[in-house]
Scaffold this active site. Structure first.
Site, PDB file in Angstrom:
ATOM      1  N   ARG A 124      -5.323   6.535  -8.615  1.00  0.00           N
ATOM      2  CA  ARG A 124      -6.062   6.375  -7.327  1.00  0.00           C
ATOM      3  C   ARG A 124      -6.440   5.123  -7.182  1.00  0.00           C
ATOM      4  NH1 ARG A 124      -9.532   8.068  -4.830  1.00  0.00           N
ATOM      5  NH2 ARG A 124     -10.962   6.439  -5.095  1.00  0.00           N
ATOM      6  N   ARG A 153      -4.753   7.872 -20.846  1.00  0.00           N
ATOM      7  CA  ARG A 153      -4.851   6.788 -19.757  1.00  0.00           C
ATOM      8  C   ARG A 153      -5.827   5.876 -19.940  1.00  0.00           C
ATOM      9  NH1 ARG A 153      -6.660   9.388 -14.421  1.00  0.00           N
ATOM     10  NH2 ARG A 153      -7.046   7.515 -14.188  1.00  0.00           N
ATOM     11  N   ILE A 166     -23.689   9.847  -9.236  1.00  0.00           N
ATOM     12  CA  ILE A 166     -22.297   8.964  -8.821  1.00  0.00           C
ATOM     13  C   ILE A 166     -21.331   9.881  -8.390  1.00  0.00           C
ATOM     14  CG2 ILE A 166     -20.740   7.073  -9.238  1.00  0.00           C
ATOM     15  CD1 ILE A 166     -23.497   6.089  -9.381  1.00  0.00           C
ATOM     16  N   PRO A 176     -13.375   9.467  -1.744  1.00  0.00           N
ATOM     17  CA  PRO A 176     -12.764   8.649  -0.531  1.00  0.00           C
ATOM     18  C   PRO A 176     -12.560   7.076  -0.591  1.00  0.00           C
ATOM     19  CG  PRO A 176     -14.922   9.283  -0.145  1.00  0.00           C
ATOM     20  CD  PRO A 176     -14.721   9.656  -1.477  1.00  0.00           C
ATOM     21  N   ILE A 177     -11.882   6.512   0.578  1.00  0.00           N
ATOM     22  CA  ILE A 177     -11.740   4.973   0.497  1.00  0.00           C
ATOM     23  C   ILE A 177     -12.399   4.460   1.773  1.00  0.00           C
ATOM     24  CG2 ILE A 177      -9.903   5.085  -1.310  1.00  0.00           C
ATOM     25  CD1 ILE A 177      -7.997   4.776   1.145  1.00  0.00           C
ATOM     26  N   ASP A 178     -13.119   5.489   2.422  1.00  0.00           N
ATOM     27  CA  ASP A 178     -13.884   5.036   3.754  1.00  0.00           C
ATOM     28  C   ASP A 178     -14.369   3.474   3.803  1.00  0.00           C
ATOM     29  OD1 ASP A 178     -15.516   6.526   2.003  1.00  0.00           O
ATOM     30  OD2 ASP A 178     -17.070   6.287   3.550  1.00  0.00           O
ATOM     31  N   LEU A 179     -14.904   3.324   2.666  1.00  0.00           N
ATOM     32  CA  LEU A 179     -15.885   1.788   2.452  1.00  0.00           C
ATOM     33  C   LEU A 179     -14.840   0.902   2.389  1.00  0.00           C
ATOM     34  CD1 LEU A 179     -18.494   2.814  -0.006  1.00  0.00           C
ATOM     35  CD2 LEU A 179     -18.820   2.699   2.655  1.00  0.00           C
ATOM     36  N   LYS A 204     -10.031  -1.481 -19.548  1.00  0.00           N
ATOM     37  CA  LYS A 204      -9.173  -0.844 -18.644  1.00  0.00           C
ATOM     38  C   LYS A 204      -9.560  -1.209 -17.227  1.00  0.00           C
ATOM     39  CE  LYS A 204      -9.888   3.655 -17.156  1.00  0.00           C
ATOM     40  NZ  LYS A 204     -10.006   3.917 -15.819  1.00  0.00           N
ATOM     41  N   ASN A 205     -10.862  -0.959 -16.780  1.00  0.00           N
ATOM     42  CA  ASN A 205     -11.421  -1.170 -15.555  1.00  0.00           C
ATOM     43  C   ASN A 205     -11.587  -2.763 -15.080  1.00  0.00           C
ATOM     44  OD1 ASN A 205     -11.292   1.370 -15.353  1.00  0.00           O
ATOM     45  ND2 ASN A 205     -13.442   1.824 -15.610  1.00  0.00           N
ATOM     46  N   CYS A 225      -9.576  13.556  -7.131  1.00  0.00           N
ATOM     47  CA  CYS A 225      -9.225  13.636  -8.696  1.00  0.00           C
ATOM     48  C   CYS A 225     -10.360  14.940  -9.049  1.00  0.00           C
ATOM     49  CB  CYS A 225      -9.054  12.669  -9.396  1.00  0.00           C
ATOM     50  SG  CYS A 225     -10.597  11.869  -9.599  1.00  0.00           S
ATOM     51  N   ASP A 257     -19.610   6.804 -16.131  1.00  0.00           N
ATOM     52  CA  ASP A 257     -18.365   7.198 -17.156  1.00  0.00           C
ATOM     53  C   ASP A 257     -18.771   7.644 -18.596  1.00  0.00           C
ATOM     54  OD1 ASP A 257     -16.181   4.375 -15.934  1.00  0.00           O
ATOM     55  OD2 ASP A 257     -16.744   6.495 -15.049  1.00  0.00           O
TER      56      ASP A 257
HETATM   57  C1  EPZ Z   1     -14.522   2.869 -10.404  1.00  0.00           C
HETATM   58  O1  EPZ Z   1     -14.056   3.755  -9.776  1.00  0.00           O
HETATM   59  C2  EPZ Z   1     -14.175   3.090 -12.168  1.00  0.00           C
HETATM   60  N1  EPZ Z   1     -12.726   2.961 -11.961  1.00  0.00           N
HETATM   61  C3  EPZ Z   1     -14.549   4.418 -12.429  1.00  0.00           C
HETATM   62  O2  EPZ Z   1     -14.284   4.614 -13.601  1.00  0.00           O
HETATM   63  C4  EPZ Z   1     -16.103   4.421 -12.652  1.00  0.00           C
HETATM   64  O3  EPZ Z   1     -16.615   5.820 -12.832  1.00  0.00           O
HETATM   65  C5  EPZ Z   1     -16.500   3.997 -10.773  1.00  0.00           C
HETATM   66  O4  EPZ Z   1     -16.075   2.688 -10.616  1.00  0.00           O
HETATM   67  C6  EPZ Z   1     -18.156   3.857 -10.908  1.00  0.00           C
HETATM   68  O5  EPZ Z   1     -18.656   3.065 -11.831  1.00  0.00           O
HETATM   69  C7  EPZ Z   1     -12.143   1.766 -12.018  1.00  0.00           C
HETATM   70  O6  EPZ Z   1     -12.445   0.673 -11.909  1.00  0.00           O
HETATM   71  C8  EPZ Z   1     -10.579   1.788 -12.086  1.00  0.00           C
HETATM   72  P1  EPZ Z   1     -16.800   3.735  -6.936  1.00  0.00           P
HETATM   73  P2  EPZ Z   1     -14.156   3.617  -8.035  1.00  0.00           P
HETATM   74  O7  EPZ Z   1     -15.903   3.290  -5.583  1.00  0.00           O
HETATM   75  O8  EPZ Z   1     -14.015   2.262  -7.555  1.00  0.00           O
HETATM   76  C9  EPZ Z   1     -17.899   6.982  -3.506  1.00  0.00           C
HETATM   77  C10 EPZ Z   1     -13.047   5.761 -15.339  1.00  0.00           C
HETATM   78  O9  EPZ Z   1     -13.403   6.841 -16.155  1.00  0.00           O
HETATM   79  N2  EPZ Z   1     -17.355   6.123  -2.706  1.00  0.00           N
HETATM   80  O10 EPZ Z   1     -17.794   3.065  -7.563  1.00  0.00           O
HETATM   81  O11 EPZ Z   1     -13.477   4.422  -7.749  1.00  0.00           O
HETATM   82  C11 EPZ Z   1     -16.927   7.644  -4.695  1.00  0.00           C
HETATM   83  O12 EPZ Z   1     -16.553   8.974  -4.084  1.00  0.00           O
HETATM   84  C12 EPZ Z   1     -13.061   5.551 -14.030  1.00  0.00           C
HETATM   85  O13 EPZ Z   1     -12.495   4.730 -16.227  1.00  0.00           O
HETATM   86  C13 EPZ Z   1     -16.957   6.502  -1.454  1.00  0.00           C
HETATM   87  O14 EPZ Z   1     -17.914   7.317  -0.838  1.00  0.00           O
HETATM   88  O15 EPZ Z   1     -15.862   3.895  -7.821  1.00  0.00           O
HETATM   89  C14 EPZ Z   1     -18.132   7.794  -5.566  1.00  0.00           C
HETATM   90  O16 EPZ Z   1     -19.001   8.948  -5.275  1.00  0.00           O
HETATM   91  C15 EPZ Z   1     -13.577   6.849 -13.413  1.00  0.00           C
HETATM   92  N3  EPZ Z   1     -16.318   5.804  -0.495  1.00  0.00           N
HETATM   93  C16 EPZ Z   1     -18.921   6.690  -5.780  1.00  0.00           C
HETATM   94  O17 EPZ Z   1     -18.764   5.973  -4.483  1.00  0.00           O
HETATM   95  C17 EPZ Z   1     -15.423   4.820  -0.692  1.00  0.00           C
HETATM   96  O18 EPZ Z   1     -14.794   4.184  -0.020  1.00  0.00           O
HETATM   97  C18 EPZ Z   1     -18.686   5.488  -6.745  1.00  0.00           C
HETATM   98  O19 EPZ Z   1     -17.327   5.310  -6.333  1.00  0.00           O
HETATM   99  C19 EPZ Z   1     -15.371   4.541  -2.110  1.00  0.00           C
HETATM  100  C20 EPZ Z   1     -16.131   5.036  -3.040  1.00  0.00           C
END
Ligand code: EPZ
Length: 417
Positions: free
Chosen positions: A92, A396, A326, A122-125, A22-23, A116, A304
């Site tokens: 998201r 999902r 995380i 957030p998406i600040d990064l 999926k990812n 969620c 996950d």
């Molecule tokens: C991806 O989510 C995966 N989703 C998630 O899988 C997975 O848990 C996650 O990576 C971590 O491995 C998909 O690939 C579709 P992150 P993503 O950005 O990209 C913080 C599942 O169950 N952060 O690595 O959203 C964030 O809040 C899903 O299949 C910021 O602060 O994860 C989190 O605490 C759930 N600012 C941490 O980083 C940002 O701009 C990791 O998030 C972006 C992220």
């Protein structure tokens, strides 16, 4: 509401074919936007999240055709650059389509994906990376408007190795001018798969899978066919489900090196594990042993798998300690497990799980994808008939979950409740 009705206490035994990831599928589907040509994708799992992503492509003007086992995507006629708000809210991770839309059209509009069940997310990064690439960002009324004349490669250091931000930067800079270097990049296998797909189209991406990724902009991309990597979290989920019932399973189309931490922890719990090429075999002991888990970015133990492992450890011998590093809210499932007799104490990022002899059936609520899978595991291992509600969360991310479990002897069916 749709629920799973699970008759627990049966030892699971048999063979399961793992679906495509999926990812990896989600960013790869987004990446088809960049080529403005036809792309054939194989092994994309037929689940809600990929269906939503393909629906967005169609709404943006792309042609999408599903033929047996393959998806044919033609993005030539795409001209819209606004991701529909209702679909953004539904999922998201559609935010990574912004990078691809920007990469091709130099503009994109999308709404805040919102948090969620597992955290604010957030998406600040993502946004600070876009700004560094020369993209002008205006936020108004919950919408984010991104626009620029051209995207100019630069050096971007991520405060946190965010998977989505790393993918978004890659998608936005494949067609950029000059070179982009991402430092402290996420190293997940799904990023490596995205880079392999884009490079097959003619992109120039080096270092994917390490924490330094270099993208040299190119001017055009070609028509390709690509087979998506296996889903490592699905593989880990079935290994834990079988281990929790004291059973035996052979996984086909799995990549052992993608789930090393999970395999090692399962061995620590007392499972026998054999791997060769794309096959993983697990044989569980009568009683699992408690282990400690700390979730980390790849190649550490994946967040996950935290809930699924936690659910399996509720009936292990001894006390296990989980630390979720995380996401800030990924223990919702433990409330539900307590209804089944689990002994779990949550203290901040930590969950202390005291093994009990057996869980007992109950009606439980899914709150998110992996938390829901954890409840299915508890139902399979527990005594009696468990009802898991709101299974749309689980559907999902797991293709044909009930059929795959039925092939290894589980008594599970879907019911409208
Ligand atoms: C991806 O989510 C995966 N989703 C998630 O899988 C997975 O848990 C996650 O990576 C971590 O491995 C998909 O690939 C579709 P992150 P993503 O950005 O990209 C913080 C599942 O169950 N952060 O690595 O959203 C964030 O809040 C899903 O299949 C910021 O602060 O994860 C989190 O605490 C759930 N600012 C941490 O980083 C940002 O701009 C990791 O998030 C972006 C992220």
């Amino acid at each position: 509401m749709l629920s799973y009705i699970i008759e627990g206490g049966r030892k699971l035994e048999g063979t399961i074919l793992i679906s495509g990831s999926k990812n990896a599928s989600l960013p790869i589907i987004a990446g088809t936007i960049l080529s403005s040509k036809i792309t054939k994708l194989y092994h994309v799992p037929n689940i809600h999240d990929t269906q939503i992503t393909l629906k967005i492509l169609k709404l943006l003007g792309c042609k999408v055709k599903k033929e047996r086992g393959k998806i044919v995507i033609d993005t030539k006629l795409m001209k819209k650059t606004e991701i529909p708000e209702d679909l953004m809210r539904q999922m998201r991770s559609t935010v990574i389509m912004a990078g691809a839309i920007l990469g091709r059209f130099k503009e994109a509009t999308f709404s805040y994906p919102g948090g969620c069940e597992i955290g604010a997310r957030p998406i600040d990064l993502h946004l600070s990376a876009f700004r560094k690439l020369g993209i002008n960002i205006e936020e108004k009324g919950g919408f984010i408007h991104c626009k620029c004349d051209k995207i100019i490669g630069t050096e971007i250091n991520l405060d946190f190795p965010s998977v989505g931000a790393t993918e978004n930067i890659i998608l936005a800079t494949v067609l950029a001018e000059g070179i982009t270097t991402i430092t402290n990049a996420a190293m997940e296998p799904e990023i490596e798969d995205l880079a392999k797909f884009l490079n097959k189209m003619g992109a120039k991406i080096e270092g994917a899978g390490t924490n330094i990724i270099k993208i040299t902009g190119v001017t055009q991309l070609k028509e390709v066919s690509y087979k998506v990597m296996p889903d490592r979290i699905e593989a880990g989920t079935y290994l834990c489900m079988v281990a929790a019932t004291g059973g035996k399973v052979k996984l086909l189309n799995a990549e052992p090196e993608h789930i090393t931490p999970i395999l090692h922890k399962l061995q620590e719990c007392g499972c026998m594990i054999e791997t060769n090429q794309k096959v993983i075999t697990l044989e569980a002991p009568k009683k699992l042993k408690a282990v400690d888990i700390k979730t980390m970015p790849y190649p550490g133990f994946p967040t996950d798998m935290q809930s699924i492992f936690g659910s399996m450890l509720t009936t292990a011998k001894g006390t296990s300690v989980l630390v979720e590093n995380i996401f800030e809210n990924r223990y919702k499932y433990t409330q539900e497990l307590k209804k089944m007799g689990a002994k779990i104490q949550i203290e901040g990022k930590m969950a202390v799980i005291k093994g009990v002899r057996k869980l007992s059936a109950s009606k439980v609520e899914s709150h998110d994808l992996r938390g829901g899978a954890a409840l299915v595991l508890a139902g399979l291992a527990g005594k009696g008939t468990t009802q898991v509600n709101h299974i749309e969360y689980i559907q999902r991310g797991y293709e044909n979950l009930e059929e795959k479990l039925q092939t290894i002897g589980a008594k599970i069916k879907i019911k409208n409740t």
